[in-house]
Design an enzyme around this catalytic site. Structure first.
Site, PDB file in Angstrom:
ATOM      1  N   SER A 144       3.584  -4.921 -58.669  1.00  0.00           N
ATOM      2  CA  SER A 144       2.334  -5.258 -59.373  1.00  0.00           C
ATOM      3  C   SER A 144       2.006  -4.061 -60.244  1.00  0.00           C
ATOM      4  O   SER A 144       2.465  -2.949 -59.981  1.00  0.00           O
ATOM      5  CB  SER A 144       1.203  -5.475 -58.355  1.00  0.00           C
ATOM      6  OG  SER A 144      -0.054  -5.469 -58.985  1.00  0.00           O
ATOM      7  N   TYR A 157      -4.301  -2.650 -51.191  1.00  0.00           N
ATOM      8  CA  TYR A 157      -3.311  -3.376 -52.008  1.00  0.00           C
ATOM      9  C   TYR A 157      -2.497  -2.360 -52.820  1.00  0.00           C
ATOM     10  O   TYR A 157      -1.254  -2.426 -52.851  1.00  0.00           O
ATOM     11  CB  TYR A 157      -4.030  -4.368 -52.926  1.00  0.00           C
ATOM     12  CG  TYR A 157      -3.103  -5.269 -53.729  1.00  0.00           C
ATOM     13  CD1 TYR A 157      -2.378  -6.284 -53.123  1.00  0.00           C
ATOM     14  CD2 TYR A 157      -2.971  -5.106 -55.110  1.00  0.00           C
ATOM     15  CE1 TYR A 157      -1.536  -7.116 -53.853  1.00  0.00           C
ATOM     16  CE2 TYR A 157      -2.134  -5.937 -55.856  1.00  0.00           C
ATOM     17  CZ  TYR A 157      -1.415  -6.934 -55.224  1.00  0.00           C
ATOM     18  OH  TYR A 157      -0.584  -7.747 -55.962  1.00  0.00           O
TER      19      TYR A 157
HETATM   20  N1  LIG Z   1      -1.083 -13.309 -59.016  1.00  0.00           N
HETATM   21  C1  LIG Z   1      -1.144 -12.097 -59.527  1.00  0.00           C
HETATM   22  O1  LIG Z   1      -2.032 -11.776 -60.334  1.00  0.00           O
HETATM   23  C2  LIG Z   1      -0.111 -11.060 -59.157  1.00  0.00           C
HETATM   24  C3  LIG Z   1       0.034  -9.946 -59.990  1.00  0.00           C
HETATM   25  C4  LIG Z   1       0.968  -8.968 -59.660  1.00  0.00           C
HETATM   26  C5  LIG Z   1       1.736  -9.110 -58.524  1.00  0.00           C
HETATM   27  N2  LIG Z   1       1.557 -10.202 -57.730  1.00  0.00           N
HETATM   28  C6  LIG Z   1       2.369 -10.284 -56.524  1.00  0.00           C
HETATM   29  O2  LIG Z   1       3.176 -11.441 -56.639  1.00  0.00           O
HETATM   30  C7  LIG Z   1       3.474 -11.943 -55.341  1.00  0.00           C
HETATM   31  C8  LIG Z   1       3.172 -13.426 -55.295  1.00  0.00           C
HETATM   32  O3  LIG Z   1       1.801 -13.593 -55.612  1.00  0.00           O
HETATM   33  P1  LIG Z   1       1.152 -15.009 -55.992  1.00  0.00           P
HETATM   34  O4  LIG Z   1       0.077 -14.682 -56.953  1.00  0.00           O
HETATM   35  O5  LIG Z   1       2.176 -15.982 -56.313  1.00  0.00           O
HETATM   36  O6  LIG Z   1       0.453 -15.340 -54.578  1.00  0.00           O
HETATM   37  P2  LIG Z   1       0.065 -16.734 -53.896  1.00  0.00           P
HETATM   38  O7  LIG Z   1      -0.094 -17.786 -54.918  1.00  0.00           O
HETATM   39  O8  LIG Z   1      -1.095 -16.435 -53.003  1.00  0.00           O
HETATM   40  O9  LIG Z   1       1.363 -17.058 -53.028  1.00  0.00           O
HETATM   41  C9  LIG Z   1       1.690 -16.219 -51.943  1.00  0.00           C
HETATM   42  C10 LIG Z   1       2.911 -16.771 -51.247  1.00  0.00           C
HETATM   43  O10 LIG Z   1       3.214 -15.920 -50.132  1.00  0.00           O
HETATM   44  C11 LIG Z   1       3.257 -16.729 -48.936  1.00  0.00           C
HETATM   45  N3  LIG Z   1       2.786 -15.934 -47.795  1.00  0.00           N
HETATM   46  C12 LIG Z   1       1.577 -15.360 -47.632  1.00  0.00           C
HETATM   47  N4  LIG Z   1       1.505 -14.765 -46.437  1.00  0.00           N
HETATM   48  C13 LIG Z   1       2.705 -14.979 -45.832  1.00  0.00           C
HETATM   49  C14 LIG Z   1       3.239 -14.643 -44.568  1.00  0.00           C
HETATM   50  N5  LIG Z   1       2.529 -13.955 -43.652  1.00  0.00           N
HETATM   51  N6  LIG Z   1       4.497 -15.030 -44.274  1.00  0.00           N
HETATM   52  C15 LIG Z   1       5.227 -15.747 -45.163  1.00  0.00           C
HETATM   53  N7  LIG Z   1       4.775 -16.084 -46.385  1.00  0.00           N
HETATM   54  C16 LIG Z   1       3.524 -15.716 -46.699  1.00  0.00           C
HETATM   55  C17 LIG Z   1       2.340 -17.911 -49.241  1.00  0.00           C
HETATM   56  O11 LIG Z   1       2.626 -19.071 -48.471  1.00  0.00           O
HETATM   57  P3  LIG Z   1       1.915 -19.374 -47.037  1.00  0.00           P
HETATM   58  O12 LIG Z   1       0.451 -19.113 -47.211  1.00  0.00           O
HETATM   59  O13 LIG Z   1       2.247 -20.797 -46.759  1.00  0.00           O
HETATM   60  O14 LIG Z   1       2.543 -18.449 -46.055  1.00  0.00           O
HETATM   61  C18 LIG Z   1       2.697 -18.165 -50.694  1.00  0.00           C
HETATM   62  O15 LIG Z   1       3.895 -18.899 -50.772  1.00  0.00           O
HETATM   63  C19 LIG Z   1       2.649 -11.098 -54.363  1.00  0.00           C
HETATM   64  O16 LIG Z   1       3.462 -10.102 -53.816  1.00  0.00           O
HETATM   65  C20 LIG Z   1       1.590 -10.493 -55.242  1.00  0.00           C
HETATM   66  O17 LIG Z   1       1.111  -9.260 -54.729  1.00  0.00           O
HETATM   67  C21 LIG Z   1       0.668 -11.187 -58.025  1.00  0.00           C
END
Ligand SMILES: NC(=O)c1ccc[n+]([C@@H]2O[C@H](COP(=O)([O-])OP(=O)(O)OC[C@H]3O[C@@H](n4cnc5c(N)ncnc54)[C@H](OP(=O)(O)O)[C@@H]3O)[C@@H](O)[C@H]2O)c1
Length: 243
Positions: A144, A157
């Protein structure tokens, strides 16, 4: 010297049930790469699997809680035994957490570090022996912008993502000699369901964020690069900057 652009035999994608992980799974599967989908929610994983099958791709679902660290190595071994070789690992599962460090509980600190950092380390450890044996593999760690810059109220975070960045860079140096590429990918804000989760009590203009599909396209590009090239570190920001 010539370098091939071999098609990976399989990709393990964590957090594949929604957001960035779901988009990555769909994109890689459309390019003919079988995908192993990991997240906690079985119904959500099956929904992504169905989408992929409808597109003619192969996807298998593995409902695993990546925060259950003591059980994780065995669960990953079972996954690999069932699914087959994974030449790609996308360490994507993660959670956001907004709150000041001064009052953060130890259990909340641990929860974020366990998922965002330690689970990524254990997932990499699981795939490395096979990748080393085949001298072929790509690990993309979804970090990130918060792994490079600090933001107030995003302390734990940032700590998890700065840690993931250090882990990712060290892993890249260690594994280069074994033919394994490691990428640290740092997106700014992406419009995903993460912004609706109960540990993120802030509201940004989501229309100005990156789309999960743009991030997924980039990951597919990184994975499909000829073996003579590696994207080591990439920051992808919305044109609007930090939102
Ligand atoms: N969105 C942003 O703005 C952004 C920016 C920079 C980086 N990121 C990074 O990108 C990655 C994905 O983010 P996203 O925005 O796509 O998040 P998201 O929409 O909240 O999706 C998170 C995913 O992780 C899974 N997950 C959460 N807790 C888990 C656990 N304990 N065990 C297994 N799976 C788990 C969730 O499924 P379940 O709940 O079913 O487990 C879901 O599939 C993260 O690492 C985040 O920090 C995001």
């Amino acid at each position: 010297m010539s370098f091939d652009a071999k098609i990976p035999q399989g990709a393990l994608i964590t957090g594949a049930s929604r957001g960035i992980g779901r988009a990555v799974a769909l994109t890689l599967a459309q390019q003919g790469i079988p995908v192993a989908l990991v997240a906690r929610s079985h119904p959500d994983l099956v929904a992504v699997q169905t989408e992929i099958k409808d597109l003619g791709g192969r996807a298998e679902v593995y409902p695993i809680d990546l925060s259950d660290l003591p059980a994780l190595p065995q669960r990953l071994q079972s996954l690999l035994a069932d699914f087959g070789p994974c030449d790609v690992l996308v360490n994507n599962a993660g959670m956001a957490y907004v709150g000041p460090l001064a009052t953060l509980s130890l259990s909340d600190w641990q929860r974020v570090i366990d998922l965002n950092l330690t689970a990524a380390f254990l997932c990499a450890q699981a795939v490395l022996p096979g990748m080393r044996q085949r001298r072929f593999g790509t690990i993309v760690n979804v970090v990130s912008i918060a792994g490079k810059r600090a933001f107030p109220d995003w302390g734990v975070y940032c700590a998890s993502k700065f840690g993931l960045m250090g882990f990712s860079q060290a892993l890249a140096e260690e594994e280069r000699q074994h033919g394994i590429r490691v990428t640290s990918l740092c997106p700014g804000s992406v419009d995903t369901p993460i912004w609706d989760t109960d540990t993120v009590a802030v509201r940004f203009d989501r229309s100005k964020m990156l789309s999960a599909e743009w991030v997924a396209d980039l990951i597919a590009y990184i994975v499909r690069l000829p073996s003579g090239a590696v994207v080591e570190d990439l920051t992808l920001m919305p044109t609007a900057g930090i939102l």
